[in-house]
Write a protein that holds these residues in place. Structure first.
Motif, PDB file in Angstrom:
ATOM      1  N   LEU A 133       0.858  -1.184   0.000  1.00 54.46           N
ATOM      2  CA  LEU A 133       0.000   0.000   0.000  1.00 54.46           C
ATOM      3  C   LEU A 133       0.894   1.234   0.000  1.00 54.46           C
ATOM      4  N   ASP A 134       0.662   2.143  -0.964  1.00 51.88           N
ATOM      5  CA  ASP A 134       1.369   3.422  -0.971  1.00 51.88           C
ATOM      6  C   ASP A 134       0.670   4.296   0.075  1.00 51.88           C
ATOM      7  N   VAL A 135       1.301   4.370   1.241  1.00 52.72           N
ATOM      8  CA  VAL A 135       0.627   4.985   2.383  1.00 52.72           C
ATOM      9  C   VAL A 135       0.416   6.486   2.179  1.00 52.72           C
ATOM     10  N   ASP A 136       1.385   7.167   1.553  1.00 52.28           N
ATOM     11  CA  ASP A 136       1.218   8.615   1.327  1.00 52.28           C
ATOM     12  C   ASP A 136       0.035   8.879   0.402  1.00 52.28           C
ATOM     13  N   ARG A 137      -0.051   8.067  -0.650  1.00 52.81           N
ATOM     14  CA  ARG A 137      -1.159   8.244  -1.598  1.00 52.81           C
ATOM     15  C   ARG A 137      -2.494   7.865  -0.932  1.00 52.81           C
ATOM     16  N   ALA A 138      -2.476   6.810  -0.140  1.00 52.79           N
ATOM     17  CA  ALA A 138      -3.709   6.405   0.555  1.00 52.79           C
ATOM     18  C   ALA A 138      -4.172   7.532   1.485  1.00 52.79           C
ATOM     19  N   THR A 139      -3.220   8.191   2.139  1.00 55.75           N
ATOM     20  CA  THR A 139      -3.575   9.296   3.031  1.00 55.75           C
ATOM     21  C   THR A 139      -4.179  10.451   2.224  1.00 55.75           C
ATOM     22  N   GLN A 140      -3.593  10.702   1.029  1.00 55.98           N
ATOM     23  CA  GLN A 140      -4.157  11.747   0.145  1.00 55.98           C
ATOM     24  C   GLN A 140      -5.607  11.424  -0.218  1.00 55.98           C
ATOM     25  N   VAL A 141      -5.843  10.155  -0.567  1.00 56.88           N
ATOM     26  CA  VAL A 141      -7.196   9.737  -0.958  1.00 56.88           C
ATOM     27  C   VAL A 141      -8.159   9.950   0.204  1.00 56.88           C
ATOM     28  N   ASP A 143      -7.863  11.969   2.752  1.00 51.86           N
ATOM     29  CA  ASP A 143      -8.058  13.402   2.986  1.00 51.86           C
ATOM     30  C   ASP A 143      -9.036  13.983   1.968  1.00 51.86           C
ATOM     31  N   ALA A 144      -8.840  13.584   0.683  1.00 58.59           N
ATOM     32  CA  ALA A 144      -9.671  14.152  -0.389  1.00 58.59           C
ATOM     33  C   ALA A 144     -11.134  13.740  -0.236  1.00 58.59           C
ATOM     34  N   VAL A 145     -11.341  12.497   0.187  1.00 59.48           N
ATOM     35  CA  VAL A 145     -12.707  11.967   0.202  1.00 59.48           C
ATOM     36  C   VAL A 145     -13.454  12.335   1.480  1.00 59.48           C
ATOM     37  N   SER A 146     -12.739  12.377   2.602  1.00 56.69           N
ATOM     38  CA  SER A 146     -13.451  12.547   3.873  1.00 56.69           C
ATOM     39  C   SER A 146     -13.954  13.975   4.055  1.00 56.69           C
ATOM     40  N   VAL A 151     -13.364   9.458  10.169  1.00 58.16           N
ATOM     41  CA  VAL A 151     -12.898   8.365   9.309  1.00 58.16           C
ATOM     42  C   VAL A 151     -12.735   7.109  10.158  1.00 58.16           C
ATOM     43  N   VAL A 152     -13.232   5.990   9.633  1.00 55.37           N
ATOM     44  CA  VAL A 152     -13.040   4.688  10.278  1.00 55.37           C
ATOM     45  C   VAL A 152     -12.249   3.808   9.318  1.00 55.37           C
ATOM     46  N   LEU A 153     -11.080   3.340   9.772  1.00 53.41           N
ATOM     47  CA  LEU A 153     -10.213   2.520   8.914  1.00 53.41           C
ATOM     48  C   LEU A 153     -10.194   1.084   9.412  1.00 53.41           C
ATOM     49  N   ASP A 154     -10.398   0.152   8.494  1.00 52.90           N
ATOM     50  CA  ASP A 154     -10.169  -1.261   8.795  1.00 52.90           C
ATOM     51  C   ASP A 154      -8.779  -1.584   8.253  1.00 52.90           C
ATOM     52  N   LEU A 155      -7.807  -1.690   9.155  1.00 50.06           N
ATOM     53  CA  LEU A 155      -6.425  -1.910   8.713  1.00 50.06           C
ATOM     54  C   LEU A 155      -6.160  -3.363   8.363  1.00 50.06           C
ATOM     55  N   GLY A 156      -7.101  -4.242   8.714  1.00 49.13           N
ATOM     56  CA  GLY A 156      -6.856  -5.662   8.454  1.00 49.13           C
ATOM     57  C   GLY A 156      -5.995  -6.271   9.552  1.00 49.13           C
ATOM     58  N   THR A 157      -5.167  -7.223   9.147  1.00 47.75           N
ATOM     59  CA  THR A 157      -4.421  -7.982  10.149  1.00 47.75           C
ATOM     60  C   THR A 157      -2.932  -8.043   9.786  1.00 47.75           C
TER      61      THR A 157
END
Ligand SMILES: Nc1ncnc2c1ncn2[C@@H]1O[C@H](COP(=O)(O)OP(=O)(O)OP(=O)(O)O)[C@@H](O)[C@H]1O
Ligand SMILES: [Mg+2]
Length: 257
Positions: A133-141, A143-146, A151-157
């Motif tokens: 996972l590109d964490v910086d890009r995921a954070t951008q997404v 931020d843009a969407v919320s 925000v509730v994140l399911d990080l998995g395991t």
């Protein structure tokens, strides 16, 4: 108590109703009245993440319930499935739609790619990530969407899902534990990882009563954030929950709000 209720209680109807109730239930005491409670809600901009070292403990379900219950009590949070190997929330939602991977590779179109799971804006996960996972890009997404919503994140395991960059943008990490011996053992194994995360962490135990969950939390040296009871609907893979389960979710939300 309302005036109508007071009047009914004082009338012969109350005696009649009590007789029927005793016959029907075999109970002599009045049944406890239902106490409707206002759903709890996460505050604006609040970001919470759910994670467990091993799968199958109820992390995704609890994240989903927190998002839905919070949406019923306030501004709907954005729910994002960031499970990099086995994302399950879209299955639970019965949604086939654009995923986090689509949003990652289409800058500028992120908002258009968000689905709705009832009242909850939702970005499904994708096994196409295959652990990366590109964490910086995921954070951008995110931020843009919320747009300032919670925000509730399911990080998995697994250890790789506890990314420090991502967690530095999160207000609370909920380490989710199941009630089985092996699942509890996994909590103690996870402590070394959780100690290093850059946000406050606490424990959510699924399938036990509050006092047992408190004992586990004390042993683990983590604050207890929630004790979610075993729910027969959830156990059958329905996304429906009984009132005590929803009350436990409300209590969890208030502790992480
Ligand atoms: N409070 C609960 N009571 C009863 N069953 C539950 C509860 N929470 C979750 N479950 C059930 O437990 C199973 C695992 O739940 P879930 O998928 O949320 O776990 P997980 O920790 O996210 O694991 P994974 O990501 O590996 O699927 C599911 O069948 C779910 O319906
Ligand atoms: Mg999961």
């Amino acid at each position: 108590m309302s005036r109508i209720r007071a009047w009914l209680d004082a009338s012969p109807i109350a005696d009649l109703a009590m007789t029927f109730m005793r016959e029907a239930t075999g109970r002599t005491d009045p049944i406890e009245p239902l106490r409707p409670t206002r759903p709890a809600a996460l505050a604006e901009g609040r970001r919470v993440a759910f994670w467990s070292l091993v799968g199958g403990v109820g992390g995704s379900t609890t994240a989903g319930l927190v998002a839905h219950r919070s949406a019923a009590g306030g501004r709907a949070p954005l729910l994002v499935d960031l499970d990099r190997w086995a994302p399950s929330l879209a299955l639970r939602a019965r949604i086939e739609a654009a995923t986090i991977v689509d949003a990652l590779v289409q800058p500028g179109r992120e908002l258009a790619l968000v689905s709705r799971w009832s009242a909850v804006p939702f970005l499904p996960g994708s096994a196409a990530l295959r652990g990366r996972l590109d964490v910086d890009r995921a954070t951008q997404v995110i931020d843009a969407v919320s747009g300032g919503a919670p925000v509730v994140l399911d990080l998995g395991t697994g250890p790789d899902s506890l990314d420090a960059g991502l967690l530095s943008r999160v207000d609370r990490l909920c380490l989710v534990a199941g009630a089985r011996a092996s699942q509890l053992q996994a909590v103690f194994c996870a402590l070394a990882l959780v100690r290093d995360v850059p946000c406050p962490a606490g424990l959510v135990v699924v399938g036990v009563a509050e006092d047992d969950a408190a004992l586990v939390a004390e042993r683990a040296g983590l604050p207890l954030l929630g004790a979610i009871p075993l729910d027969p609907y959830l156990a059958e893979d329905q996304f429906a929950a009984r009132a005590p389960t929803l009350r436990a979710i409300d209590a969890l939300i208030r502790r992480i709000a």
